[in-house]
Design a protein around this motif. Structure first.
Motif, mmCIF file in Angstrom:
data_model
loop_
_atom_site.group_PDB
_atom_site.id
_atom_site.type_symbol
_atom_site.label_atom_id
_atom_site.label_comp_id
_atom_site.label_asym_id
_atom_site.label_seq_id
_atom_site.Cartn_x
_atom_site.Cartn_y
_atom_site.Cartn_z
ATOM 1 N N GLU A 8 0.853 -1.188 0.000
ATOM 2 C CA GLU A 8 0.000 0.000 0.000
ATOM 3 C C GLU A 8 0.892 1.242 0.000
ATOM 4 O O GLU A 8 1.772 1.367 0.846
ATOM 5 C CB GLU A 8 -0.899 0.015 1.237
ATOM 6 C CG GLU A 8 -1.859 1.188 1.273
ATOM 7 C CD GLU A 8 -2.758 1.167 2.501
ATOM 8 O OE1 GLU A 8 -3.822 1.811 2.452
ATOM 9 O OE2 GLU A 8 -2.401 0.516 3.503
ATOM 10 N N PRO A 9 0.690 2.168 -0.925
ATOM 11 C CA PRO A 9 1.527 3.382 -0.953
ATOM 12 C C PRO A 9 1.140 4.353 0.152
ATOM 13 O O PRO A 9 -0.049 4.603 0.403
ATOM 14 C CB PRO A 9 1.246 3.968 -2.333
ATOM 15 C CG PRO A 9 -0.109 3.472 -2.697
ATOM 16 C CD PRO A 9 -0.259 2.126 -2.045
ATOM 17 N N VAL A 38 6.675 5.560 0.685
ATOM 18 C CA VAL A 38 6.773 4.263 1.345
ATOM 19 C C VAL A 38 5.750 3.306 0.724
ATOM 20 O O VAL A 38 4.599 3.670 0.503
ATOM 21 C CB VAL A 38 6.512 4.396 2.857
ATOM 22 C CG1 VAL A 38 6.561 3.029 3.538
ATOM 23 C CG2 VAL A 38 7.532 5.344 3.489
ATOM 24 N N LEU A 39 6.197 2.099 0.441
ATOM 25 C CA LEU A 39 5.308 1.000 0.078
ATOM 26 C C LEU A 39 5.341 0.011 1.228
ATOM 27 O O LEU A 39 6.419 -0.459 1.615
ATOM 28 C CB LEU A 39 5.771 0.327 -1.210
ATOM 29 C CG LEU A 39 5.654 1.148 -2.506
ATOM 30 C CD1 LEU A 39 6.274 0.387 -3.669
ATOM 31 C CD2 LEU A 39 4.202 1.476 -2.804
ATOM 32 N N GLU A 40 4.183 -0.297 1.782
ATOM 33 C CA GLU A 40 4.179 -1.107 2.992
ATOM 34 C C GLU A 40 3.065 -2.143 2.979
ATOM 35 O O GLU A 40 2.059 -2.000 2.267
ATOM 36 C CB GLU A 40 4.019 -0.214 4.223
ATOM 37 C CG GLU A 40 2.720 0.561 4.283
ATOM 38 C CD GLU A 40 2.650 1.482 5.497
ATOM 39 O OE1 GLU A 40 3.697 1.815 6.052
ATOM 40 O OE2 GLU A 40 1.532 1.850 5.874
ATOM 41 N N LEU A 41 3.283 -3.201 3.763
ATOM 42 C CA LEU A 41 2.194 -4.124 4.018
ATOM 43 C C LEU A 41 1.029 -3.353 4.630
ATOM 44 O O LEU A 41 1.241 -2.389 5.385
ATOM 45 C CB LEU A 41 2.634 -5.214 4.993
ATOM 46 C CG LEU A 41 3.447 -6.383 4.456
ATOM 47 C CD1 LEU A 41 3.776 -7.341 5.594
ATOM 48 C CD2 LEU A 41 2.716 -7.126 3.349
ATOM 49 N N PRO A 42 -0.200 -3.736 4.321
ATOM 50 C CA PRO A 42 -1.342 -3.038 4.918
ATOM 51 C C PRO A 42 -1.183 -2.887 6.423
ATOM 52 O O PRO A 42 -0.919 -3.860 7.139
ATOM 53 C CB PRO A 42 -2.521 -3.940 4.559
ATOM 54 C CG PRO A 42 -2.103 -4.576 3.277
ATOM 55 C CD PRO A 42 -0.624 -4.790 3.400
ATOM 56 N N ALA A 43 -1.315 -1.648 6.907
ATOM 57 C CA ALA A 43 -1.125 -1.346 8.324
ATOM 58 C C ALA A 43 -2.339 -0.578 8.838
ATOM 59 O O ALA A 43 -2.777 0.399 8.221
ATOM 60 C CB ALA A 43 0.146 -0.527 8.534
ATOM 61 N N HIS A 44 -2.882 -1.025 9.959
ATOM 62 C CA HIS A 44 -4.047 -0.387 10.570
ATOM 63 C C HIS A 44 -4.150 -0.919 11.988
ATOM 64 O O HIS A 44 -3.696 -2.030 12.286
ATOM 65 C CB HIS A 44 -5.311 -0.723 9.757
ATOM 66 C CG HIS A 44 -6.525 0.052 10.166
ATOM 67 N ND1 HIS A 44 -7.314 -0.308 11.236
ATOM 68 C CD2 HIS A 44 -7.089 1.167 9.639
ATOM 69 C CE1 HIS A 44 -8.308 0.545 11.345
ATOM 70 N NE2 HIS A 44 -8.201 1.454 10.401
ATOM 71 N N GLY A 45 -4.772 -0.156 12.875
ATOM 72 C CA GLY A 45 -4.936 -0.594 14.251
ATOM 73 C C GLY A 45 -5.725 -1.879 14.391
ATOM 74 O O GLY A 45 -5.605 -2.583 15.398
#
Length: 378
Positions: free
Chosen positions: A77-78, A90-97
């Motif tokens: 996810e950008p 940043v390109l990252e694995l999906p991040a959320h609380g």
């Protein structure tokens, strides 16, 4: 766009259409994983993409294949992140609380150097610019956790938490003997207090119909405490309601959702929202009525789950998907959970990496000087 390389090919697919195109091979790949968890499934990413992703159309799925056989999928996810030298791509694995754990989906025959080398080549071929690849909340069993400094240039690995679990495939009395005497005493006192209450009921919902009936009560108790007052409860956020509703629709028909509650006098005092996969119960949400804390409702409910789920459902582990302080009393096993960052090759990414390394080295020097100054002198 496809990038060839020896026997492997890589392809970058985008957004909901890209995810849909991967459904069948992704599901087949999950059946070949060394360790499969709920967050590896195609359905999990489908729930996230449609409910929580900020810009679904921009999400990338980097697919690695040998011939027609899918060997890995890396969801990215950008994001724009602030660095010490300005904004970073940043390109990252999906991040959320509400995504406490994450991972790529990778066949055991693919090592981390091959995986990340193929990913960076695919992004370059697709002309997707980035400064940092970030993989957050990755368990130690993941192929990504093997990405230590030295494996690839500009790699940083940081321990962020642990994932705590207990084995429940044994009699309660045998497991309880491993707990501290003080905690066993507290559990016994709570059990005795509950026994003196009227109409105590422990219920598990595992079928779609039972889950649909119990879910509103679970969400209500989750919103009854400080989360409700702060406006952060699930029922206060339409996107979260959509996310959990999609989970139930996707996983409950196959036995992948389990709810439980503890009721006293017709009133729910504790409830759990859990996902189930590969003989493991993942305790995603545990909430209780803070007004009856004297009954230890959270621990009392967890004890009843321990006593029931192996015998009734053949489950072997209770996994907390994190390391809440209160769970330490349960004497859990702990799996390290990492944040892995891979710096890009562009000028901005390199400058950011050098600045970070300089700060880290300076911090070490200052800590050593402070320790030397504080040491007693003879």
């Amino acid at each position: 766009m496809t990038q060839g390389g020896s026997e492997l090919t890589t392809e970058v697919l985008r957004g909901p259409a890209g995810l849909e195109a991967l459904r069948a091979p992704w599901t087949a790949l999950c059946g070949e994983l060394a360790v499969r968890r709920y967050f590896h499934s195609w359905e999990w990413y489908d729930c996230w993409l449609h409910a929580l992703a900020e810009r679904p159309a921009e999400v990338c799925f980097v697919a690695l294949r040998r011939g027609v056989r899918l060997l890995a999928v890396v969801p990215l996810e950008p994001r724009a992140r602030r660095g010490s030298l300005g904004a970073l791509r940043v390109l990252e694995l999906p991040a959320h609380g509400h995504l406490p754990l994450a991972d790529v989906v990778c066949h055991p025959e693919i090592d981390v150097r091959t995986l990340l080398g193929a990913v960076t080549a695919a992004l370059r071929s697709a002309r997707i610019a980035w400064d940092v690849l970030q993989f957050e909340n990755v368990m130690d069993e993941s192929v990504l956790a093997r990405c230590e400094p030295g494996v690839l240039p500009r790699v940083r690995r940081e321990l962020v938490k642990t994932c705590d679990y207990i084995a429940c495939d044994r009699p309660w009395e045998e497991y309880a003997a491993t707990l501290s005497a003080n905690f066993r005493s507290n559990l016994n006192k709570a059990r005795n207090k509950l026994a003196r209450e009227s109409d105590v009921q422990f219920e598990i919902a595992h079928t779609p119909e039972a889950i649909e009936a119990m879910l509103p009560d679970v969400l209500q108790i989750e919103a009854s405490g400080w989360k409700g007052a702060a406006g952060t409860a699930i029922v206060n956020d339409p996107r979260l309601m959509d996310f959990y509703g999609r989970q139930v629709a996707a996983f409950a028909p196959g036995g992948g959702v389990m709810l439980s509650r503890l009721r006293v006098g017709g009133r729910t005092i504790a409830a759990e929202y859990c996902l189930v996969d590969n003989a493991t119960l993942y305790l995603i949400k545990l909430a209780y009525d803070e007004g009856v804390a004297k009954l230890a409702p959270g621990n009392s409910l967890l004890e009843r789950m321990f006593r029931s789920i192996h015998e009734q459902f053949g489950l072997r582990y209770i996994n907390l998907v994190g390391s809440p302080p209160w769970f330490a009393h349960w004497n859990p096993e702990r799996i390290p959970v990492w944040r892995i960052q891979l710096g890009g090759s562009g000028l901005r990414a390199r400058a950011q990496w050098v600045a970070r390394r300089a700060r880290s080295l300076l911090g070490r020097v200052l800590r050593r000087r402070a320790a030397a100054a504080a040491a007693p002198r003879s």
